[in-house]
Write a protein that holds these residues in place. Structure first.
Motif, mmCIF file in Angstrom:
data_model
loop_
_atom_site.group_PDB
_atom_site.id
_atom_site.type_symbol
_atom_site.label_atom_id
_atom_site.label_comp_id
_atom_site.label_asym_id
_atom_site.label_seq_id
_atom_site.Cartn_x
_atom_site.Cartn_y
_atom_site.Cartn_z
ATOM 1 N N ASP A 20 0.817 -1.210 0.000
ATOM 2 C CA ASP A 20 0.000 0.000 0.000
ATOM 3 C C ASP A 20 0.853 1.264 0.000
ATOM 4 O O ASP A 20 1.916 1.316 0.609
ATOM 5 N N GLU A 38 -3.548 0.596 -3.469
ATOM 6 C CA GLU A 38 -2.787 -0.604 -3.810
ATOM 7 C C GLU A 38 -1.624 -0.269 -4.739
ATOM 8 O O GLU A 38 -1.804 0.384 -5.758
ATOM 9 N N HIS A 75 -7.428 2.094 -6.018
ATOM 10 C CA HIS A 75 -6.516 1.757 -7.104
ATOM 11 C C HIS A 75 -6.195 3.068 -7.839
ATOM 12 O O HIS A 75 -7.069 3.926 -7.962
#
Length: 92
Positions: A20, A38, A75
């Motif tokens: 992360d 991510e 994302h």
């Protein structure tokens, strides 16, 4: 259902063990909000390479896309340069 947010972010922490990047939202309406994004998502090789070059303290503009209904998994949809600070530019 996905949700996208575009903003300026500061890289607060990189937790490689969890995959992360923690970003602090710099938008005045959401200032201080921390979001985990991510690092190891389904990115093209150019985007992956540039994400790997992010360091703590970098300021970036980015569009984040939620990956679930509760908006707890994020994302990178797009990362662009922030001309006001040291930054990393990524074009998806």
């Amino acid at each position: 259902m996905s949700h996208e947010i575009q903003s300026r972010y500061r890289v607060k922490d990189i937790v490689e063990a969890q995959g992360d990047v923690w970003l602090e939202d710099l938008d005045p309406e959401r200032s201080g909000l921390l979001v985990a994004v991510e690092m190891n998502g389904e990115y093209d090789s150019d985007t992956e390479r540039k994400i790997e070059h992010l360091t703590e303290g970098d300021t970036i503009t980015a569009t984040l896309e939620s990956q679930n209904e509760r908006h707890t998994v994020w994302h990178f949809s797009r990362i662009g340069e922030d001309s006001n600070d040291r930054s990393v530019g990524v074009r998806v």
